[in-house]
Design a protein around this motif. Structure first.
Motif, PDB file in Angstrom:
ATOM      1  N   VAL B  74      22.602  34.908  18.863  1.00  0.00           N
ATOM      2  CA  VAL B  74      22.124  35.814  18.749  1.00  0.00           C
ATOM      3  C   VAL B  74      22.096  36.181  17.217  1.00  0.00           C
ATOM      4  N   MET B  75      21.502  35.133  16.403  1.00  0.00           N
ATOM      5  CA  MET B  75      21.599  35.251  15.142  1.00  0.00           C
ATOM      6  C   MET B  75      20.177  35.906  14.514  1.00  0.00           C
ATOM      7  N   GLY B  76      19.013  35.569  15.336  1.00  0.00           N
ATOM      8  CA  GLY B  76      17.787  36.131  15.003  1.00  0.00           C
ATOM      9  C   GLY B  76      16.976  35.174  14.006  1.00  0.00           C
ATOM     10  N   GLY B  77      15.786  35.202  13.905  1.00  0.00           N
ATOM     11  CA  GLY B  77      15.013  34.608  13.205  1.00  0.00           C
ATOM     12  C   GLY B  77      14.878  33.034  13.785  1.00  0.00           C
ATOM     13  N   ILE B  78      13.894  32.387  13.055  1.00  0.00           N
ATOM     14  CA  ILE B  78      13.547  30.793  13.761  1.00  0.00           C
ATOM     15  C   ILE B  78      14.502  29.675  13.057  1.00  0.00           C
ATOM     16  N   GLU B  79      14.946  29.814  11.997  1.00  0.00           N
ATOM     17  CA  GLU B  79      15.675  28.828  11.415  1.00  0.00           C
ATOM     18  C   GLU B  79      17.014  29.675  10.946  1.00  0.00           C
ATOM     19  N   PRO B  80      18.366  28.983  10.750  1.00  0.00           N
ATOM     20  CA  PRO B  80      18.592  27.758  11.614  1.00  0.00           C
ATOM     21  C   PRO B  80      18.740  27.957  13.145  1.00  0.00           C
ATOM     22  N   ALA B  81      18.173  29.047  13.769  1.00  0.00           N
ATOM     23  CA  ALA B  81      18.437  29.288  15.340  1.00  0.00           C
ATOM     24  C   ALA B  81      18.091  28.169  15.843  1.00  0.00           C
ATOM     25  N   TYR B  82      16.579  27.805  15.611  1.00  0.00           N
ATOM     26  CA  TYR B  82      15.971  26.790  16.478  1.00  0.00           C
ATOM     27  C   TYR B  82      16.634  25.348  16.489  1.00  0.00           C
ATOM     28  N   CYS B  94      24.444  24.866  27.856  1.00  0.00           N
ATOM     29  CA  CYS B  94      23.619  25.777  28.257  1.00  0.00           C
ATOM     30  C   CYS B  94      23.432  26.783  26.973  1.00  0.00           C
ATOM     31  N   VAL B  95      22.422  27.353  26.760  1.00  0.00           N
ATOM     32  CA  VAL B  95      22.156  28.014  25.740  1.00  0.00           C
ATOM     33  C   VAL B  95      21.570  29.492  26.309  1.00  0.00           C
ATOM     34  N   VAL B  96      21.990  30.638  25.665  1.00  0.00           N
ATOM     35  CA  VAL B  96      21.657  32.111  26.292  1.00  0.00           C
ATOM     36  C   VAL B  96      21.088  32.675  24.883  1.00  0.00           C
ATOM     37  N   THR B  97      20.001  33.192  24.665  1.00  0.00           N
ATOM     38  CA  THR B  97      19.431  33.987  23.345  1.00  0.00           C
ATOM     39  C   THR B  97      18.963  35.227  23.554  1.00  0.00           C
ATOM     40  N   SER B  98      18.868  35.881  22.651  1.00  0.00           N
ATOM     41  CA  SER B  98      18.184  37.565  22.726  1.00  0.00           C
ATOM     42  C   SER B  98      17.244  37.375  21.855  1.00  0.00           C
ATOM     43  N   ASN B  99      16.803  36.127  21.067  1.00  0.00           N
ATOM     44  CA  ASN B  99      15.809  36.006  19.944  1.00  0.00           C
ATOM     45  C   ASN B  99      14.417  35.797  20.509  1.00  0.00           C
ATOM     46  N   LYS B 100      13.666  37.063  20.459  1.00  0.00           N
ATOM     47  CA  LYS B 100      12.217  36.754  20.843  1.00  0.00           C
ATOM     48  C   LYS B 100      11.366  35.960  19.956  1.00  0.00           C
ATOM     49  N   ALA B 101      11.628  35.996  18.639  1.00  0.00           N
ATOM     50  CA  ALA B 101      10.899  35.057  17.828  1.00  0.00           C
ATOM     51  C   ALA B 101      11.077  33.712  18.105  1.00  0.00           C
ATOM     52  N   SER B 126      15.755  38.852  25.364  1.00  0.00           N
ATOM     53  CA  SER B 126      14.590  38.795  24.431  1.00  0.00           C
ATOM     54  C   SER B 126      13.506  39.913  24.659  1.00  0.00           C
ATOM     55  N   VAL B 127      13.269  40.382  25.721  1.00  0.00           N
ATOM     56  CA  VAL B 127      12.263  41.462  26.355  1.00  0.00           C
ATOM     57  C   VAL B 127      12.950  42.622  26.970  1.00  0.00           C
ATOM     58  N   GLY B 128      12.718  43.563  26.353  1.00  0.00           N
ATOM     59  CA  GLY B 128      13.115  44.802  27.100  1.00  0.00           C
ATOM     60  C   GLY B 128      14.760  44.963  27.037  1.00  0.00           C
ATOM     61  N   GLY B 129      15.273  44.365  25.936  1.00  0.00           N
ATOM     62  CA  GLY B 129      16.593  44.841  25.591  1.00  0.00           C
ATOM     63  C   GLY B 129      17.730  44.597  27.035  1.00  0.00           C
ATOM     64  N   GLY B 130      18.282  45.738  27.801  1.00  0.00           N
ATOM     65  CA  GLY B 130      18.852  45.792  28.498  1.00  0.00           C
ATOM     66  C   GLY B 130      18.098  45.762  30.093  1.00  0.00           C
TER      67      GLY B 130
END
Lengths: 406, 406
Positions: B74-82, B94-101, B126-130
């Motif tokens: 839940v850092m956001g942005g492409i790097e270093p998240a990717y 397993c990975v869970v993310t909220s990072n739409k980018a 990543s889409v539609g929040g909750g």
């Protein structure tokens, strides 16, 4: 290939066959295997329909065929559906049903057999027709304590109330119209008395509490007493009237009720009109959410049934459903549930206001032009039981009481 | 016990920790095991916060700890998240993310690694929040061909458009207000230019088509040109203006677009106001459905993230997500997409009507009291390309064009 049997070739059953015919290729992609309707069980024959070659009349054919992995029960009613479903599960076959009466009454037992057998008993179509709600509760809203579910769960009554609100029509004429165009049954009792919605909110209450909620324990009031005058008050107050089925948790106690309620425009259910259904959910961290769609109808309901078949096919030997225990939940007593009440009273407001304020507290008066000899008022938030106590003293003066959903 | 690492302790990250603290007991029941936040990765320290004892600054601690089964990004942005997400998946976590980018750009690759490793890469938030939408598409709407998804996917712009519509405020002042109360960033470009909504509809389009949809290929128009006058026309026409992100399939071709559109009151998205989001879905057998809720915010977004953690925990060694291939989908060209257009034009309607009818066909004129020296009209349904051709001849006369969503 995954072989299924469809029990009941009525509206929903024929819809299930149609959906699998229409979208079979895409469905096979999603499962990773093709679906095949091997049998259709019905007491009737359908000589004009290509389905006839799959029609059987004896349930024993299904139970004794090891190729049948998923049984779809869309017959409705408790018997013989219950016996067939239970035997299917005990024989290790997954069962998908749209039968709310069956799920409300025997859901806990059937889920527990499925769990024991490590298979699935799925019933997405039993509540909200095509609206995904059971699976979202089971696998999406899993980070929350669900504090409220309030739904418009019956399309027939919502159609009728919408007509009454927007067209000023009276109950008898909208009922006749709904019957004429097939939205209401000749015997409309299950819809208009709220029994259908009541079974559905019992199922949802059982799911969120994890215990058996009997629909007989839920206070249930239908729409038969809603009048043209009520709708005029509703309009004057900027509200609308909807048949709400709701389940709310306060201080760990779950209270459930089915009743026509006044809703303000800022409520997400206010704009749910016609035959559409919607389910409002409040989670302690999620906040408000709503699911909206076709609550009934051949294809939407069949879509929900087939989505359960897909889920069952993807989880043939793996139980995925939330359980609810057979142990009965003690519901919050209706008398301690709190809300505001709208009351229509005979007589002259100036003469009665002091008396009413003494009984009900700081009420808000509502007058509708042209409705003489009566007036309306809205109480502060109070318990149902306290309302009942006060209403007794005005028994012969109260024309109607409608609850307010804030 | 299931150990997780949370990467990023900003708004969503601290929300995730809060949700697990608040609802831990219920979550553990649902998983059948307790969740433990073992690490929180952030470049900062939080000396005042009890979380400090779990804070680490080096990703290598996470990747080298075999006890960590689920990583929450839940850092956001492409790097270093990717890089972190990819390495986690390759390491079998397993990975869970909220990072739409991240999901819009690398979703296909990350899903395919997860599938290979028989684990899960999940991105409900990543889409539609909750609002539950990714999982319903993945496991509820599985009997349908999804023919349309149209969403109000950005809360900031919906808040602004709602204010402009109901209060008659102008763009600059509602933007300032949204910034002052924290609904809009100091640099509001990602929201007001539609880029945020565009990444989200790219993700949804990829999911329903099963192929990569690049957000750069989607025509994207923001709300910066919407004026007080536009809103007055919208009111006169009985419509409202919403920033819609939509994806529609015609004859097997998927066309996607982000643009402000006029909506009539019978559209389920018409009443979605303020910071709320909603997603309308049309399936070929389901018909219309809509999912409504908080599209952003700390706890609603964290609720969606944690629901993914629960799903991951229940399926630690079992891939459950629909794939989308890395192969790029060729979108329908914008110029062949069809709809009606509302046009505001300078001048006098009586003088121009014949000419306009010659160009646009049987248009419908709209006049707003007090807006002199201009008029509006609505075209029949036509292709975007055909509109562009005609608009060229009126370049210096067209004040604004807004699409109509029927």
């Amino acid at each position: 290939m995954i072989n299924i049997a469809v029990m009941g070739y009525g509206t929903v059953g024929s819809g299930v066959v149609e959906v699998i015919d229409t979208n079979g290729e895409r469905i096979a992609q999603r499962i990773g295997d093709a679906l095949n309707v091997k049998y259709v069980l019905d007491i009737r024959d359908f000589p004009e329909d290509p389905i006839q070659e799959k029609v059987i009349h004896d349930f024993e054919t299904i139970i004794s065929d090891d190729e049948i992995q998923i049984v779809v029960e869309v017959m409705g009613g408790i018997e013989p559906a219950y016996t067939f479903v239970k035997r299917s599960l005990l024989a290790g076959k997954c069962v998908v049903t749209s039968n709310k009466a069956l799920v409300a009454k025997h859901g806990a037992e059937l889920l527990s057999i499925a769990k024991e057998k490590n298979i699935n008993f799925l019933f997405e179509a039993s509540v909200g027709g095509g609206i995904p709600i059971i699976r979202p509760l089971n696998s999406s809203l899993t980070a929350d304590e669900i504090e409220e579910i309030t739904g418009i769960l019956n399309g027939t009554t919502n159609y009728m109330l919408t007509k009454m609100f927007y067209e000023g029509a009276d109950y008898a004429s909208v009922l006749k119209e709904a019957q004429d165009n097939g939205y209401a049954e000749r015997n409309p009792e299950a819809d208009v008395e709220g029994y259908d919605a009541c079974r559905k909110i019992a199922i949802l209450s059982s799911l969120i509490s994890g215990q058996q909620v009997d629909f007989e324990d839920i206070y249930c009031e239908g729409i038969t007493q809603i009048t043209v005058e009520d709708m005029r008050y509703a309009k004057a107050m900027g509200t609308t009237i909807k048949l709400l089925a709701s389940s709310k948790t306060h201080a760990g106690r779950l209270g459930a009720m089915v009743a026509p309620c006044m809703l303000y425009p800022d409520h997400p259910l206010y704009n749910v009109n016609g035959v559409f259904n919607a389910i409002f959910v409040h989670g302690n961290v999620l906040g408000d959410a709503m699911f909206y769609g076709s609550g009934a109808g051949k294809l939407p309901t069949a879509s929900a049934v087939v989505s359960d078949v897909v889920e069952a096919a993807k989880n043939l030997n793996r139980n995925v459903m939330t359980m609810w225990k057979e142990e009965k939940l003690r519901l919050e007593d209706k008398s301690s549930m709190k809300r505001r009440f709208f009351i229509r009273m005979k007589g002259n407001v100036e003469e009665k206001i002091e008396d009413i304020r003494y009984s009900f507290g700081d009420v808000e008066i509502v007058k509708v032009d042209g409705l003489d000899g009566e007036f309306g008022f809205v109480t502060p938030i109070m318990m149902e039981g306290d309302y009942d106590t006060r209403a007794k003293s005005y028994e012969d003066q109260i024309l109607h009481m409608i609850r307010i959903e804030d």
